[in-house]
Design an enzyme around this catalytic site. Sequence first.
Site, PDB file in Angstrom:
ATOM      1  N   THR A  51       0.830  -1.202   0.000  1.00 18.87           N
ATOM      2  CA  THR A  51       0.000   0.000   0.000  1.00 18.87           C
ATOM      3  C   THR A  51       0.865   1.253   0.000  1.00 18.87           C
ATOM      4  O   THR A  51       0.473   2.297  -0.539  1.00 18.87           O
ATOM      5  CB  THR A  51      -0.935   0.001   1.226  1.00 18.87           C
ATOM      6  OG1 THR A  51      -1.761  -1.166   1.173  1.00 18.87           O
ATOM      7  CG2 THR A  51      -1.819   1.233   1.259  1.00 18.87           C
ATOM      8  N   TYR A 139       5.156 -11.937   6.264  1.00 18.46           N
ATOM      9  CA  TYR A 139       4.030 -11.531   5.417  1.00 18.46           C
ATOM     10  C   TYR A 139       3.715 -12.695   4.485  1.00 18.46           C
ATOM     11  O   TYR A 139       4.467 -12.994   3.565  1.00 18.46           O
ATOM     12  CB  TYR A 139       4.423 -10.286   4.635  1.00 18.46           C
ATOM     13  CG  TYR A 139       3.303  -9.598   3.885  1.00 18.46           C
ATOM     14  CD1 TYR A 139       1.981 -10.024   3.937  1.00 18.46           C
ATOM     15  CD2 TYR A 139       3.580  -8.476   3.108  1.00 18.46           C
ATOM     16  CE1 TYR A 139       0.980  -9.371   3.254  1.00 18.46           C
ATOM     17  CE2 TYR A 139       2.590  -7.811   2.417  1.00 18.46           C
ATOM     18  CZ  TYR A 139       1.293  -8.254   2.486  1.00 18.46           C
ATOM     19  OH  TYR A 139       0.304  -7.598   1.787  1.00 18.46           O
ATOM     20  N   LYS A 167       1.599 -11.243   9.173  1.00 19.97           N
ATOM     21  CA  LYS A 167       0.519 -10.579   8.448  1.00 19.97           C
ATOM     22  C   LYS A 167      -0.076 -11.632   7.527  1.00 19.97           C
ATOM     23  O   LYS A 167       0.576 -12.120   6.606  1.00 19.97           O
ATOM     24  CB  LYS A 167       1.011  -9.376   7.655  1.00 19.97           C
ATOM     25  CG  LYS A 167      -0.130  -8.666   6.925  1.00 19.97           C
ATOM     26  CD  LYS A 167       0.352  -7.483   6.099  1.00 19.97           C
ATOM     27  CE  LYS A 167      -0.819  -6.852   5.345  1.00 19.97           C
ATOM     28  NZ  LYS A 167      -0.385  -5.766   4.437  1.00 19.97           N
ATOM     29  N   VAL A 207      -3.583  -5.438   9.916  1.00 18.80           N
ATOM     30  CA  VAL A 207      -2.809  -4.446   9.171  1.00 18.80           C
ATOM     31  C   VAL A 207      -3.694  -4.051   7.997  1.00 18.80           C
ATOM     32  O   VAL A 207      -3.891  -4.837   7.070  1.00 18.80           O
ATOM     33  CB  VAL A 207      -1.460  -5.009   8.686  1.00 18.80           C
ATOM     34  CG1 VAL A 207      -0.724  -3.963   7.859  1.00 18.80           C
ATOM     35  CG2 VAL A 207      -0.599  -5.464   9.860  1.00 18.80           C
TER      36      VAL A 207
END
Length: 296
Positions: A51, A139, A167, A207
């Site tokens: 992002t 992640y 995540k 998140v």
Amino acid sequence: MPSTSPFGRTVCAMVTPFTPDGALDLDGAQRLADHLVGRGGCDGLVLSGTTGESPTTSDAEKSALITAVAEAVGDRARITAGVGTADTRHTVELARAAEKAGAHGVLAVTPYYSKPPQEDIAEHFRTVADAIGIPVMLYDIPGRTGTRIEPDTMLRLADHPRIAGVKDCAYDLFGSAKVIAATGLAYYSGSEELNLPLRAVGGVGYVSTVANVAGPAVAAILDAFDRGATDEATRLHQRLLPLTELMMASGFPGTVTAKALLNERGLPAGPVRAPLRPASAACTGALLEAYGKLGL
């Protein structure tokens, strides 16, 4: 409910503001970070994630961003720096630079494109964790990297003293629940539609890209669940779904939709960098309509 995790609980995957000509906007980043922490319901920020347009920001820009945001938020929020690349050496360099710049932790994605086997993935993460003195959040997003961090690999990695969180964008609630039950890893939903389900099986938070524009509404879901108001949590979760769908599943990347809404609200965001392109007028109009219905 305060978080005992080193990464926070209500974490925003913050966009990286740029000036109109596309340069890094450090003043804008400080103002946005202050807003997200002060009024946005966030106790943690992830910088330079997807992002945050990490594929199109330089190493120097990433470090400058961490320093600026750390200065802006002080001890009010935990700062986690995205350091993921397809190259272990480069990831280690970014992780060390992030620690030096003031990050409290790092977010490391599975090496992508080359599709390494599971033991190579595990060794990649151990190498990164061995190189720094701050916690690592793994992640797991196989839809982008092409490779899953399998639950058995997570179980092995959980033994490392600095691998502290995940995540989770694997869309495998059963696998995640098994790892949560067997380890001390702090699990974060990386998919807004799973924030509440993952919390219900032992996740600690999220998140969130949507938190850039609707942080209080995203946080309210967990707040309700944690005080035992499960019916209210479900109602709030359902209420957020239309905006979540438009931002995350409408064909535009979350960076594009988040920046469109932030710009319309007069908050620092600026343009996206190519190959991304700005949201269309129709998309922006639909986003504003859905956002308005939240009453924020």
